[in-house]
Design a protein around this motif. Structure first.
Motif, PDB file in Angstrom:
ATOM      1  N   GLY A   1       0.850  -1.185   0.000  1.00 50.83           N
ATOM      2  CA  GLY A   1       0.000   0.000   0.000  1.00 50.83           C
ATOM      3  C   GLY A   1       0.882   1.229   0.000  1.00 50.83           C
ATOM      4  O   GLY A   1       2.065   1.167   0.368  1.00 50.83           O
ATOM      5  N   ASP A   2       0.328   2.345  -0.389  1.00 48.83           N
ATOM      6  CA  ASP A   2       1.085   3.596  -0.469  1.00 48.83           C
ATOM      7  C   ASP A   2       1.188   4.218   0.921  1.00 48.83           C
ATOM      8  O   ASP A   2       0.228   4.785   1.433  1.00 48.83           O
ATOM      9  CB  ASP A   2       0.379   4.548  -1.437  1.00 48.83           C
ATOM     10  N   LEU A   3       2.369   4.115   1.530  1.00 50.77           N
ATOM     11  CA  LEU A   3       2.554   4.597   2.902  1.00 50.77           C
ATOM     12  C   LEU A   3       2.873   6.076   2.979  1.00 50.77           C
ATOM     13  O   LEU A   3       2.565   6.731   3.983  1.00 50.77           O
ATOM     14  CB  LEU A   3       3.677   3.803   3.589  1.00 50.77           C
TER      15      LEU A   3
ATOM     16  N   ASP B   1      -7.432  -2.212   0.031  1.00 46.27           N
ATOM     17  CA  ASP B   1      -8.120  -0.951  -0.253  1.00 46.27           C
ATOM     18  C   ASP B   1      -9.588  -1.259  -0.523  1.00 46.27           C
ATOM     19  O   ASP B   1     -10.004  -1.425  -1.662  1.00 46.27           O
ATOM     20  CB  ASP B   1      -7.470  -0.255  -1.450  1.00 46.27           C
ATOM     21  N   TYR B   2     -10.392  -1.374   0.537  1.00 45.67           N
ATOM     22  CA  TYR B   2     -11.774  -1.818   0.370  1.00 45.67           C
ATOM     23  C   TYR B   2     -12.658  -0.757  -0.276  1.00 45.67           C
ATOM     24  O   TYR B   2     -13.657  -1.074  -0.922  1.00 45.67           O
ATOM     25  CB  TYR B   2     -12.370  -2.269   1.716  1.00 45.67           C
ATOM     26  N   ASN B   3     -12.323   0.542  -0.104  1.00 39.07           N
ATOM     27  CA  ASN B   3     -13.173   1.608  -0.638  1.00 39.07           C
ATOM     28  C   ASN B   3     -12.607   2.262  -1.894  1.00 39.07           C
ATOM     29  O   ASN B   3     -13.105   3.291  -2.344  1.00 39.07           O
ATOM     30  CB  ASN B   3     -13.437   2.664   0.436  1.00 39.07           C
ATOM     31  N   LYS B   4     -11.554   1.691  -2.450  1.00 40.19           N
ATOM     32  CA  LYS B   4     -11.009   2.082  -3.759  1.00 40.19           C
ATOM     33  C   LYS B   4     -10.615   3.567  -3.828  1.00 40.19           C
ATOM     34  O   LYS B   4     -10.829   4.223  -4.839  1.00 40.19           O
ATOM     35  CB  LYS B   4     -12.002   1.726  -4.856  1.00 40.19           C
TER      36      LYS B   4
ATOM     37  N   ILE C   1      -5.904   4.561  -0.851  1.00 40.00           N
ATOM     38  CA  ILE C   1      -5.295   4.692   0.475  1.00 40.00           C
ATOM     39  C   ILE C   1      -5.447   3.347   1.172  1.00 40.00           C
ATOM     40  O   ILE C   1      -6.558   2.797   1.230  1.00 40.00           O
ATOM     41  CB  ILE C   1      -5.965   5.806   1.304  1.00 40.00           C
ATOM     42  N   PRO C   2      -4.383   2.762   1.692  1.00 41.97           N
ATOM     43  CA  PRO C   2      -4.492   1.422   2.282  1.00 41.97           C
ATOM     44  C   PRO C   2      -5.355   1.406   3.534  1.00 41.97           C
ATOM     45  O   PRO C   2      -5.318   2.335   4.350  1.00 41.97           O
ATOM     46  CB  PRO C   2      -3.041   1.056   2.608  1.00 41.97           C
ATOM     47  N   ASP C   3      -6.148   0.358   3.660  1.00 40.84           N
ATOM     48  CA  ASP C   3      -6.912   0.068   4.866  1.00 40.84           C
ATOM     49  C   ASP C   3      -6.326  -1.195   5.500  1.00 40.84           C
ATOM     50  O   ASP C   3      -5.522  -1.894   4.880  1.00 40.84           O
ATOM     51  CB  ASP C   3      -8.395  -0.139   4.518  1.00 40.84           C
TER      52      ASP C   3
END
Length: 744
Positions: free
Chosen positions: A55-57, A111-114, A117-119
């Motif tokens: 994910g993009d940190l 990324d559940y909400n697209k 941003i990583p979740d």
């Protein structure tokens, strides 16, 4: 950017320092050479049961790497430079503070909400299910909020927790190809996979079913129509089920395995979800090919040694698979690692399989120690000491351990030695041996070394504790200086035994010029044995012991044991006792020499480092670069080493925040680390009409609310991300600075 921030910090009229309990600074740039190779990132801290996700940190549009080590529930963060080489992922510990502190068992970025941003999907111990943290960007930093305490599904008229065993790793995949993440998880019996369908797409515009609602339904309790068989490492196809426990081949209520890992990927032929399934107690990954479609899964191939065209994906003790594009070619490669916290492979434990893009042979084994080969890793439970082994005046490093994993034999414990080949001001360490004195021949486990001159000949001897609670004595037989431990002098030193997991430390506590023994124990207490012999003939006895010196016990709930690791040092004429522990916290005590045989020591802090190190921390202290500030060598359960310091060797490890120069008026910030608020006060200054300014690590001023009630000012930090911040208090024409760590 860092230079701009540093100028920003130093430009004020009045500068303040951190209070005494400020977090210690990571040191990651001291060079280490092993077998002629300069290690790229030696001080990461080791890995035992790592889980990998991307994910993009740092919000630069490039996916980075987050590693969650299940052994110790520790997060490690790596930034990607996108170059597709072995060095594409570089260790960046400054981002670890952004993650929630209570992640456990498994933690995967999705990324559940697209929103790019990583979740975080992680285990919920309270419900035996899955929690979800939603990622966002606040004040320029990644921030996580708990948005779903537990994923549930509707089984009309009831709502039920989607069960996950605490040893499992479920899969979060778009099973039905509707664009939203569904969930695959083994049922409570551990024999078949339940499919939980995300309902978001079925009710567009309905706020009760929006993307953050996590509304699911259970489509089937035997997704793919396969099950694991009882009593063997095998699977059966063409299984039917009804309800939660009626699957063929597994009688209802009879558990199969308390541990399954699921990795999902797209079938190149059918474009459906296939899985790789790991199983506790076995060394292979089952490939389950799905020949169904997006609405109905049906396993048509079960392969226990896959891929047959290359080295099969096997690893001792419960393998799990993770998808990471290691070489930045747009194809998801596979990383395989153990997923248990006992009896696990602890070196050469991350297999890297390259995705070839060729359906006939989709994966090739490239390496067996991805990332780990760049770091110091001593197996399980490293116990490091700064110690001048060769007598040249420079502090070397000696490391004991619980042992190195062997698939067909008990762990082998060894004692490693890295010589300081640098200078008095610029340390550098070079591998010499992983088995000082052939110590492994004695069959000890959990060896924990201590050094001190026990017989008055001017040469430091060695005492080793082990898991039995006993102590072994090795007399230094060197004739030219330095240390030589060619044989064990006494296997049961004065018949001293503390029960289990002896962790000795040698120090003259009572000031009689004779070395005493402090010995940590598994139960969290510390035994003090005073030396009643002479300088050349020490004497110790079980009858001459304080079982709980200082009334210390470092056991932290919910643990029932503490694994205390003592270290005494002189701090400006005052004796301090640092104690590592199972919890990973390092406790600091004032040593009251009047209370050595009975009474209490004053607890200064129960979190001396204020940095997460995993589990089973050990600590050693020295000024290794002669700058007047102390360094702290820390071991942990994952078998690696970390170095911390009172000075900022590598400011970038704290998201660019430099140490703040100390001044006459000290700004105190507490609690620190903080969560949703922190309080500010200035020592020996009565604030009149203070104003507060808070800046992120980029030097950007943030909007915060504050309440002043003389003499303190309380700042609301609930809307700020985890991480470090500069705090500036303005009052009566003066400015006072400090920094605070937010960690939830």
């Amino acid at each position: 950017m860092f230079k701009r921030l540093l100028f920003f910090l130093l430009g004020f009229v009045a500068l303040s320092g951190l209070n005494a309990q400020s977090p210690k600074n990571r040191v990651i740039t001291i060079p280490v050479t092993r077998n002629g190779i300069l290690l790229r990132e030696p001080w990461v801290g080791g890995m035992n049961a790592p889980q990998f996700s991307t994910g993009d940190l740092n919000n630069d549009g490039i996916d980075d790497l987050m590693v969650f080590d299940r052994y110790g529930n520790k997060v490690l963060t790596y930034l990607s430079n996108g170059d597709g080489t072995d060095s594409m992922f570089r260790y960046a510990p400054q981002f670890e503070a952004l993650f929630p502190a209570d992640l456990e068992q498994f933690a995967l970025l999705r990324d559940y909400n697209k929103d790019r941003i990583p979740d975080i999907f992680t285990f919920s111990n309270a419900y035996a299910g899955v929690r979800v943290f939603k990622g966002s960007i606040r004040a320029g930093l990644l921030h996580f909020d708990l948005v779903c305490p537990v994923i549930q599904y509707t089984d009309s008229p009831y709502t039920t927790v989607a069960f996950v065993n605490n040893a499992d790793i479920p899969a979060f995949a778009d099973v039905n190809r509707d664009g939203y993440l569904d969930m695959l998880s083994y049922d409570i019996f551990g024999s078949s996979v339940a499919y939980y369908k995300n309902l978001t797409n079925l009710y567009p515009g309905d706020p009760a079913y929006d993307i953050d609602s996590f509304r699911f339904t259970q489509v089937t309790s035997c997704w793919g129509n396969f099950s694991q068989n009882i009593g063997s490492n095998s699977m059966s196809m063409n299984v039917t089920c009804k309800g939660g426990s009626g699957q063929t081949g597994t009688p209802p209520g009879l558990p199969r395995h308390a541990g399954n890992s699921i990795y999902n990927f797209e079938d190149p032929t059918y474009h459906t979800v296939d899985i790789l399934n790991g199983n506790i107690g076995y060394n292979n990954l089952f490939y389950v090919q799905n020949c169904g479609d997006s609405s109905y899964a049906n396993a048509c191939v079960l392969d226990s040694l896959w891929p047959s065209c290359d080295v099969p994906m096997t690893i001792p003790s419960y393998p799990a698979a993770y998808g990471v594009d290691v070489n930045n070619d747009g194809l998801e490669d596979l990383l395989i690692s153990p997923n248990q916290t006992t009896e696990e492979l602890d070196v050469n434990n991350v297999l890297y399989y390259k995705n070839t893009g060729n359906p006939s042979c989709p994966y090739n084994l490239i390496a067996d120690s991805f990332l780990v080969h760049n770091m110091l890793d001593f197996g399980t439970d490293s116990k490091g000491l700064f110690y001048d082994f060769d007598g040249d005046g420079l502090k070397d490093i000696v490391v004991g351990n619980y042992g190195y994993f062997q698939s067909a034999a008990p762990y082998i414990s060894k004692l490693a030695y890295y010589r300081n080949t640098g200078t008095a001001t610029q340390p550098a360490f070079t591998y010499q041996t992983d088995n000082i004195g052939g110590l492994s021949q004695y069959g000890l486990q959990g060896i924990d070394p201590a050094f001190g001159d026990m017989n008055g000949d001017g040469k430091p001897d060695m005492i080793v504790g082990d898991i039995t609670g006993g102590l072994s004595y090795f007399q230094n037989s060197s004739t030219t200086g330095g240390s030589v431990f060619s044989s064990m002098t006494a296997s049961q030193y004065f018949n001293l035994n503390v029960g289990a997991n002896a962790a000795p430390f040698i120090y003259d506590l009572n000031g009689d010029s004779l070395p005493d023994l402090l010995v940590g124990r598994q139960d969290g207490g510390i035994s003090y044995f005073w030396n009643f012999g002479t300088k050349t003939a020490p004497q110790f006895s079980m009858d001459s012991m304080n079982l709980y010196i200082g009334n210390i016990n470092v056991t932290v709930s919910p643990n029932s044991v503490g694994y205390s690791q003592p270290y005494v040092f002189d701090s400006a004429g005052h004796l301090k006792l640092l104690v590592g522990s199972l919890s990973g916290k390092v406790f600091e005590f004032d040593v009251n020499t009047n209370n050595l045989r009975q009474g209490e020591f004053n607890l200064i802090t129960s979190d001396f480092l204020q940095q997460p190190v995993g589990t089973k921390s050990t600590i050693s202290v020295a000024d290794i670069n002669n700058d007047g500030e102390l360094e702290y060598l820390v071991g942990n359960g994952s078998g690696g080493l970390e170095i911390f310091s009172d000075s900022a060797w590598n400011p970038g490890t704290s998201l660019g925040i430099a140490e703040i120069e100390k001044g006459p008026a000290q700004l105190r910030i507490y609690p620190n680390p903080a969560k949703d608020y922190f309080t500010c006060s200035v020592e020996n200054v009565e604030l009149v009409n203070p104003k507060v300014e808070v800046f992120n690590v980029l030097g950007e001023k943030l909007n915060v609310e504050a309440n002043f009630l003389s003499p303190r000012l309380t700042v609301n930090s609930a809307n700020l991300s985890n991480g470090f911040y500069i705090v500036k208090i303005l009052d009566a024409g003066k400015a006072y600075l400090g920094k605070v760590l937010l960690q939830r």
